[in-house]
Structures are given as structure tokens and as C-alpha cells.
Design a protein around this motif. Structure first.
Motif, short mmCIF file in Angstrom:
data_model
loop_
_atom_site.label_atom_id
_atom_site.label_comp_id
_atom_site.label_asym_id
_atom_site.label_seq_id
_atom_site.Cartn_x
_atom_site.Cartn_y
_atom_site.Cartn_z
N SER A 139 -2.04 0.04 6.85
CA SER A 139 -3.23 0.12 6.77
C SER A 139 -3.90 1.21 7.76
O SER A 139 -5.15 1.30 7.70
CB SER A 139 -3.96 -1.29 6.82
OG SER A 139 -3.39 -1.65 8.32
N MET A 177 0.72 -1.27 0.09
CA MET A 177 -0.01 0.01 0.03
C MET A 177 0.82 1.33 0.04
O MET A 177 1.92 1.09 0.61
CB MET A 177 -1.03 -0.07 1.41
CG MET A 177 -1.76 -1.23 1.33
SD MET A 177 -2.36 -1.55 3.01
CE MET A 177 -1.28 -2.30 4.04
N VAL A 205 -1.06 -0.41 -9.74
CA VAL A 205 -2.05 -1.28 -10.18
C VAL A 205 -3.44 -1.22 -9.50
O VAL A 205 -4.38 -1.89 -10.08
CB VAL A 205 -1.46 -2.75 -10.16
CG1 VAL A 205 -0.30 -2.95 -11.03
CG2 VAL A 205 -1.28 -3.24 -8.41
N GLY A 206 -3.61 -0.29 -8.63
CA GLY A 206 -4.94 0.06 -8.19
C GLY A 206 -4.93 1.02 -7.41
O GLY A 206 -4.12 1.61 -6.64
N ILE A 207 -6.19 1.75 -7.26
CA ILE A 207 -6.52 2.72 -6.39
C ILE A 207 -7.38 2.21 -5.02
O ILE A 207 -8.17 1.52 -5.41
CB ILE A 207 -7.43 4.02 -7.15
CG1 ILE A 207 -6.31 4.56 -8.08
CG2 ILE A 207 -7.63 4.72 -5.93
CD1 ILE A 207 -6.86 5.72 -9.01
N ILE A 208 -6.80 2.35 -3.84
CA ILE A 208 -7.59 1.88 -2.75
C ILE A 208 -8.68 2.67 -2.41
O ILE A 208 -8.50 3.88 -2.13
CB ILE A 208 -6.58 1.69 -1.58
CG1 ILE A 208 -5.29 0.62 -1.85
CG2 ILE A 208 -7.42 1.21 -0.10
CD1 ILE A 208 -4.43 0.61 -0.80
N ASP A 209 -9.98 2.15 -2.42
CA ASP A 209 -11.39 2.88 -1.92
C ASP A 209 -11.32 2.92 -0.46
O ASP A 209 -11.61 3.67 0.21
CB ASP A 209 -12.42 2.31 -2.57
CG ASP A 209 -12.43 2.14 -4.06
OD1 ASP A 209 -11.54 2.82 -4.83
OD2 ASP A 209 -12.69 1.02 -4.52
N ARG A 210 -11.11 1.69 0.16
CA ARG A 210 -11.27 1.48 1.40
C ARG A 210 -10.42 0.43 2.03
O ARG A 210 -9.93 -0.59 1.35
CB ARG A 210 -12.72 0.93 1.51
CG ARG A 210 -13.56 1.56 2.88
CD ARG A 210 -15.06 1.03 2.72
NE ARG A 210 -15.12 -0.57 2.72
CZ ARG A 210 -15.90 -1.14 2.02
NH1 ARG A 210 -16.82 -0.43 0.95
NH2 ARG A 210 -16.12 -2.42 1.94
N PHE A 211 -9.91 0.83 3.26
CA PHE A 211 -9.09 -0.37 4.08
C PHE A 211 -10.14 -0.84 5.37
O PHE A 211 -10.86 -0.20 6.09
CB PHE A 211 -8.03 0.41 5.16
CG PHE A 211 -7.01 1.01 4.33
CD1 PHE A 211 -7.31 2.18 3.72
CD2 PHE A 211 -5.73 0.50 3.75
CE1 PHE A 211 -6.32 3.11 3.02
CE2 PHE A 211 -4.97 1.06 3.17
CZ PHE A 211 -5.01 2.30 2.82
N ASP A 212 -10.63 -2.29 5.09
CA ASP A 212 -11.59 -2.93 6.05
C ASP A 212 -10.58 -3.69 6.96
O ASP A 212 -10.10 -4.75 6.70
CB ASP A 212 -12.50 -3.86 5.36
CG ASP A 212 -13.42 -3.19 4.42
OD1 ASP A 212 -13.58 -1.86 4.69
OD2 ASP A 212 -13.99 -3.86 3.41
N LEU A 270 -2.24 0.78 -4.91
CA LEU A 270 -1.58 -0.55 -4.49
C LEU A 270 -0.59 -0.61 -5.62
O LEU A 270 -0.73 -0.07 -6.78
CB LEU A 270 -2.50 -1.90 -5.07
CG LEU A 270 -3.63 -2.02 -3.78
CD1 LEU A 270 -4.87 -2.99 -4.56
CD2 LEU A 270 -3.00 -2.73 -2.74
N VAL A 271 0.61 -1.13 -5.12
CA VAL A 271 2.00 -1.16 -6.03
C VAL A 271 2.39 -2.33 -6.07
O VAL A 271 2.66 -3.29 -5.13
CB VAL A 271 2.98 -0.21 -5.56
CG1 VAL A 271 4.23 -0.10 -6.12
CG2 VAL A 271 2.62 1.32 -5.11
#
Lengths: 91, 91, 91, 91, 91
Positions: free
Chosen positions: C32, C3, C83-90, C56-57
Motif C-alpha cells: 500500500s 494490489m 478486476v479493479g483500478i485503484i483510485d486511492r489507498f486510505d 486489484l488482481v
């Protein structure tokens, strides 16, 4: 990729044939405030970087593709290469 | 690549067949002021390095290409190899 | 994968041909709880991430597969990609 | 390669098929004075190492070539393998 | 391989196509005394691990072989995968 500053070079005559002809530069990783982080490494230069330049460095298989040699060179031992000179850090 | 000093060797008789015949040297990573950094590793020697030499070490797939064997040896487990003896640090 | 937070970008004109056209973002790894960990790196963006995004890398060979180019590009030097954008950490 | 001491093993029934039948040993990296360094990992044993043995450990693709299976096993997830038992540290 | 505890998950809608459908879990590496070591990462789950489980995690190319897809998926960017749930630490 990590950011680094070129601080010198190493001379090595007794070395693997695939390293012959490569400029072996000593690079010190930095953060975007140009502060030193982590630890020094030696990287093969492919973009004509000089001492004092801030550069981009790649490691592993990517490092073997940067020497102007698109085909993956089966005998190349290099695992660390300078692939860009940083003009500016935008933050 | 990282810089390291050769400080010894390990003897191992019960080992993977692909390591048979390799000189397994203990290397301690150093910076360009020859100060120890990071942690010791074992590297296969391919350039006749001796104890006390400052050397260049590669890791990963590159390490498997340095044993004078241009073809990538499908059964070679080695992931760390001495690929050059450092004559001089220019800073 | 780790992250990270996007904190800026670098400009580099003198670079490997395979980096031309890539957005080179400065990423700072986080945990996180969004606290900074480890050290900054530069990652090629492939999901339109912007400064301030948590992302996300990936590193290594995986990084070369993310540029919308399923075939592994033999000349690509990049070893680090968003490779991704984090919307939420659960948790 | 790094030096490590075998300090235990893990039992895992719900796991990737390629790990079935492998002895998964807990290894603690050491330096050549047998002092602990870095952090514990789990390595597949291929040389009949036991708890208390000092061993050689490889990581990455090399780890997948050590399981007595010269051909690179396309489905093998393992990335860390014990490839030798250290008889002696010569310094 | 390293040992880790599953402590949560991340939600990411804008991501590389190869990550679609993967459960992206936040894992915190641990040692065999279940103490936290190193730093958190995100791993794709392939063994139905849940929050609180102690697991085995692989990185790099091995991580791309665990998704029940023996053939190496040329477009898969993932570099970190949960490949086993730890039942027991034997020391």
C-alpha cells in the motif's frame, strides 16, 4: 498466469493414467526482463512449446481445461499447464 | 506439478477417515539439478514411490483425483499427491 | 486480492483458444506504499486498465468469473485477472 | 499437506457463522526435523489436537471436507484444517 | 486461514460488478506475536472489521462463501475475505 522459460523435460513411465501422452516440460518462471524468479515446476505442454521458448503457464483448475478438452476431465490430476508461447514483452 | 525427492514417511493413527490406507510420504521439492528448493510437504503416494525416488507432485483438487478414483471423492481431504516417478531429467 | 502496478503487456499468438481476445497485462504486485513485493505475473484485463495503473488482481477460480461472463466458462484456462483500478489507498 | 506444530489458539466472537463451534488453532509449519518453516496460520481442528502436537494440515477445498461432514458444505468459509496427529516421522 | 492486521482500505470505482458494495480492506498478515509476515493483500470485509483490528482471513473459494450468501455466487470474483475479528491469542 506467470511467465516462464522452457528449460527441459522429464521422462516418467510409472505415473497417473491421466498424465500418459502429455509432454511434461520443466519450466523456470521469469520476469518481464527474462530474469529467473521463484522456482522450477513441471508443466504439461498444450501449445507445442520447445526448449528455449518463453511461455505462459497456468496452475490449478485452469490447467485441467487447457488440454484441448473443454469439459473438465474428472480424472485429470494435472495442475500446471503451458497455455501460450510469448512472442513479445511490451513495456 | 513440482519435482521432489521422497525422504521419508509419517505415521498418523488419529486422522481424518479419508486418509486411512494412504501412504503419507515426506517429500522435499527439488529443481532439475536435484537441488532442494522451497519446503517439505507430505504427499499421498499413488504410484508406489519409495524413499530416494524423484517424483512428480500435484496439489489442490488434482491431488484428489489421483487415488485411482476417477470420480471426485466428496469426502477426501487430501491436497497433495505423488503422481509419477521421474526416470530422467532431459535438459 | 492483491494490489499491483500494470507495467506492460505480452503478445502471444500461439495460445489456448480461451485466451484469444484477452488483453494480457504484465502486473507487478505492490504494497500500500506502492513498493514492489513478490514477483511479476500476467493478468487478463477486464476493466480497461492501462500501463501505470494501480490495480486489484484475483487468482484461481475467481479469475475466470470476471470476464463479463457470469456463468463459469468450462474451457477458460485463465487463472489471474485484473478486476479493479485503484483510485486511492486510505491508511 | 504440510507438517505443523500446534502452538496456541485464537478466540474470535465476531466471525462468520460457519466458523462457530470450530476450534481455531494456531499452527506453525515444520519440516521433518521439527524445525519451523514458512509462516504461522490458523487451522480448524477436527482430530482433537492439542498444544504441542505435531499435526498434518490441509488447505483449500480439502479443508472444508474434513469437518466430519462428507457433503461439501456450501457455506463453509474455512480453508485450513488439521486432519491428523503425527505419531512418528520415519526417515 | 491466516492472521492479519487491518491497516487501511482501497477505493476503486472502475471494478468488477461483483465487487460493488464490498468494503475492500488492506490487510497485513501477522504471526501470533503480532509481527508482520508475508505481504499485504486486499480482503473484502464481512464482519465489520475496522483499521487496527486483528482479523482472520480466508482465500480462494472459501472467500466467496463468506459474504452472507450461502449459495456459491457464480459471478463473484473475490478471492480473499475477512471472516473474523480476533479477540485473543492464547499461547
Amino acid at each position: 498466469m506467470y511467465m516462464a522459460k522452457v528449460i527441459g523435460s522429464v521422462v516418467s513411465t510409472q505415473k497417473d493414467p491421466s498424465l500418459v501422452g502429455k509432454k511434461l516440460m520443466i519450466v523456470r518462471p521469469i520476469d518481464s526482463d527474462k530474469q529467473p524468479i521463484r522456482f522450477e515446476q513441471v508443466a504439461a505442454d498444450t501449445v507445442n512449446a520447445g526448449i528455449g521458448d518463453n511461455v505462459l503457464v497456468v496452475r490449478g483448475a485452469g490447467a485441467r481445461r487447457a488440454d484441448g478438452n473443454a469439459a473438465q476431465n474428472a480424472a485429470d490430476v494435472n495442475d500446471c499447464t503451458i497455455v501460450g508461447i510469448i512472442d513479445r514483452f511490451d513495456k
